[in-house]
Design an enzyme around this catalytic site. Structure first.
Site, PDB file in Angstrom:
ATOM      1  N   GLY A 119      51.752   4.604  -0.349  1.00  0.00           N
ATOM      2  CA  GLY A 119      51.051   5.221   0.652  1.00  0.00           C
ATOM      3  C   GLY A 119      50.695   4.198   1.714  1.00  0.00           C
ATOM      4  N   ASP A 127      57.109  10.628   1.949  1.00  0.00           N
ATOM      5  CA  ASP A 127      56.146  11.241   1.068  1.00  0.00           C
ATOM      6  C   ASP A 127      55.992  13.046   1.563  1.00  0.00           C
ATOM      7  OD1 ASP A 127      55.018  10.595   3.656  1.00  0.00           O
ATOM      8  OD2 ASP A 127      52.986  10.181   3.078  1.00  0.00           O
TER       9      ASP A 127
HETATM   10  N1  LIG Z   1      38.631   6.063  -5.676  1.00  0.00           N
HETATM   11  C1  LIG Z   1      38.194   6.722  -4.551  1.00  0.00           C
HETATM   12  N2  LIG Z   1      37.073   6.883  -4.003  1.00  0.00           N
HETATM   13  C2  LIG Z   1      37.010   7.587  -2.932  1.00  0.00           C
HETATM   14  N3  LIG Z   1      37.821   7.669  -1.949  1.00  0.00           N
HETATM   15  C3  LIG Z   1      39.168   7.345  -2.051  1.00  0.00           C
HETATM   16  C4  LIG Z   1      39.455   6.823  -3.424  1.00  0.00           C
HETATM   17  N4  LIG Z   1      40.571   6.471  -3.469  1.00  0.00           N
HETATM   18  C5  LIG Z   1      41.151   6.846  -2.299  1.00  0.00           C
HETATM   19  N5  LIG Z   1      40.360   7.521  -1.703  1.00  0.00           N
HETATM   20  C6  LIG Z   1      40.418   8.079  -0.310  1.00  0.00           C
HETATM   21  O1  LIG Z   1      41.658   8.610  -0.195  1.00  0.00           O
HETATM   22  C7  LIG Z   1      42.465   7.829   0.762  1.00  0.00           C
HETATM   23  C8  LIG Z   1      43.791   7.127   0.541  1.00  0.00           C
HETATM   24  O2  LIG Z   1      44.497   8.036  -0.395  1.00  0.00           O
HETATM   25  P1  LIG Z   1      45.753   7.839  -0.778  1.00  0.00           P
HETATM   26  O3  LIG Z   1      46.412   9.354  -1.029  1.00  0.00           O
HETATM   27  O4  LIG Z   1      45.791   6.666  -1.879  1.00  0.00           O
HETATM   28  O5  LIG Z   1      46.431   7.620   0.502  1.00  0.00           O
HETATM   29  P2  LIG Z   1      47.665   6.777   0.995  1.00  0.00           P
HETATM   30  O6  LIG Z   1      48.709   7.741   0.252  1.00  0.00           O
HETATM   31  O7  LIG Z   1      48.023   7.025   2.446  1.00  0.00           O
HETATM   32  O8  LIG Z   1      47.809   5.294   0.500  1.00  0.00           O
HETATM   33  C9  LIG Z   1      41.528   6.650   1.407  1.00  0.00           C
HETATM   34  O9  LIG Z   1      41.528   6.590   2.728  1.00  0.00           O
HETATM   35  C10 LIG Z   1      40.203   7.185   0.742  1.00  0.00           C
HETATM   36  O10 LIG Z   1      39.619   7.962   1.946  1.00  0.00           O
HETATM   37  C1  LIG Z   2      52.324  10.295   8.324  1.00  0.00           C
HETATM   38  C2  LIG Z   2      52.331   9.269   7.500  1.00  0.00           C
HETATM   39  C3  LIG Z   2      51.776   8.103   8.234  1.00  0.00           C
HETATM   40  C4  LIG Z   2      51.477   9.717   6.267  1.00  0.00           C
HETATM   41  O1  LIG Z   2      51.288   8.282   5.731  1.00  0.00           O
HETATM   42  P1  LIG Z   2      50.035   8.328   4.534  1.00  0.00           P
HETATM   43  O2  LIG Z   2      48.808   8.813   4.952  1.00  0.00           O
HETATM   44  O3  LIG Z   2      50.543   8.873   3.278  1.00  0.00           O
HETATM   45  O4  LIG Z   2      49.909   6.858   4.252  1.00  0.00           O
HETATM   46  C5  LIG Z   2      53.743   8.831   6.882  1.00  0.00           C
HETATM   47  O5  LIG Z   2      54.479  10.159   6.238  1.00  0.00           O
HETATM   48  C6  LIG Z   2      54.558   8.347   7.798  1.00  0.00           C
HETATM   49  O6  LIG Z   2      54.754   7.213   8.111  1.00  0.00           O
HETATM   50  N1  LIG Z   2      55.752   9.183   8.437  1.00  0.00           N
HETATM   51  C7  LIG Z   2      56.753   9.138   9.254  1.00  0.00           C
HETATM   52  C8  LIG Z   2      56.654   9.682  10.759  1.00  0.00           C
HETATM   53  C9  LIG Z   2      56.844  11.341  10.362  1.00  0.00           C
HETATM   54  O7  LIG Z   2      56.709  11.672   9.331  1.00  0.00           O
HETATM   55  O8  LIG Z   2      57.059  11.938  11.497  1.00  0.00           O
HETATM   56  K   LIG Z   3      50.692   9.812   0.691  1.00  0.00           K
END
Ligand SMILES: Nc1ncnc2c1ncn2[C@@H]1O[C@H](COP(=O)(O)OP(=O)(O)O)[C@@H](O)[C@H]1O
Ligand SMILES: CC(C)(COP(=O)(O)O)[C@@H](O)C(=O)NCCC(=O)O
Ligand SMILES: [K+]
Length: 259
Positions: A9, A105
């Site tokens: 992500g 995702d």
């Molecule tokens: N260990 C943690 N403690 C608290 N919040 C967390 C933790 N890990 C992730 N987060 C929260 O989750 C978000 C990221 O989640 P995640 O699913 O890993 O995102 P992405 O898929 O976009 O990388 C962060 O912005 C934060 O708010």
């Molecule tokens: C919407 C998102 C930014 C979510 O990303 P994440 O929060 O999982 O990091 C990702 O799925 C993305 O870049 N999507 C492409 C644009 C779309 O789904 O229309």
């Molecule tokens: K994600």
């Protein structure tokens, strides 16, 4: 025949090693690292793993991050495979105007959600909520058709946008309250209700469209923060993307191309 599932992500890389590529397979190990630390994966977290035999991943963090992860994967003789959303796979049909532009995702989480629906018996619609860096709220009808979904800023992005765009909003995180009476609580509650409000709205759209309340599944690193304030029956399933990757790998092994 172990299977490594990877979900990259915009904030963190999550990985999970399964005994085999089959929904419900035993989880052997898992981990999560912030993107700043992905260049140490082979040296640290993955150094102790027995080499996986299969690999499938999702990446929405861009090509530069993907290449950095591929460099780490060179510790094993395992070609990287990344999901590209298609028109139809594992019981889900993609309703996006440009199917390949859907976040990988989101596509994989829809596949995971569909596998949960099917496993539970009578077909029903599903609402798939991912609370990560951004928040997505995606609608699947009872036949597995992806109808469309919402993208909104996650809580961190909302707060940073407010900090950057105003003179007077630089305050620590507060509590979620119905009637906030200080800036911290007002900001925290505003962000939380923006997210839960969007979910509740989409739930209403989908129930109206399908004539049946959807199975609502929530996942993502910040799901646990949103879940308590959501006034809709739902389940937190941390593994939803991995469940989708397992189903996709199984479909691919059965000769139905997925990537
Ligand atoms: N260990 C943690 N403690 C608290 N919040 C967390 C933790 N890990 C992730 N987060 C929260 O989750 C978000 C990221 O989640 P995640 O699913 O890993 O995102 P992405 O898929 O976009 O990388 C962060 O912005 C934060 O708010
Ligand atoms: C919407 C998102 C930014 C979510 O990303 P994440 O929060 O999982 O990091 C990702 O799925 C993305 O870049 N999507 C492409 C644009 C779309 O789904 O229309
Ligand atoms: K994600």
């Amino acid at each position: 025949m172990t299977f490594l599932a990877i979900d990259i992500g915009n904030t963190r890389l999550k990985w999970a090693l399964f005994e085999r590529a089959q929904p419900g397979a035993a989880l052997l190990q898992q981990g999560a690292v912030f993107l700043e630390h992905i260049d140490n994966l082979a040296e640290l977290e993955w150094a102790r793993l027995a080499p996986p035999t299969q690999l499938l991943g999702t990446n929405v963090a861009g090509d530069a991050v993907r290449r950095r992860v591929e460099a780490q994967l060179e510790c094993w003789d395992l070609p990287p495979r990344w999901v590209v959303p298609g028109l139809q796979v594992a019981g889900v049909r993609n309703g996006y105007d440009h199917p390949t532009r859907l976040g990988a995702d989101r596509w994989v989480a829809l596949v995971g959600a569909r596998s949960h629906v099917v496993r539970r018996g009578a077909p029903r619609p599903a609402l798939v909520v991912m609370v990560g860096t951004a928040v997505t709220v995606d609608a699947l009808d009872a036949e597995g058709q992806f109808l469309g979904g919402l993208i909104l800023p996650g809580h961190g992005i909302m707060l940073r946008a407010l900090e950057a765009g105003t003179a007077g909003l630089r305050v620590p995180t507060g509590e979620v309250r119905e009637f906030p009476t200080n800036t911290s609580d007002a900001l925290t509650s505003g962000g939380n209700f923006a997210i839960t409000g969007a979910i509740e709205r989409m739930h209403r759209h989908l129930e109206r469209h399908c004539g049946q309340p959807p199975l609502t599944l929530m996942t993502g690193g910040a799901g646990w923060k949103v879940s308590p304030a959501l006034d809709i029956e739902h389940e937190l399933i941390d593994s939803l993307i991995f469940d989708g990757l397992l189903a996709l790998q199984q479909a691919s092994d059965a000769g139905r191309p997925t990537v």
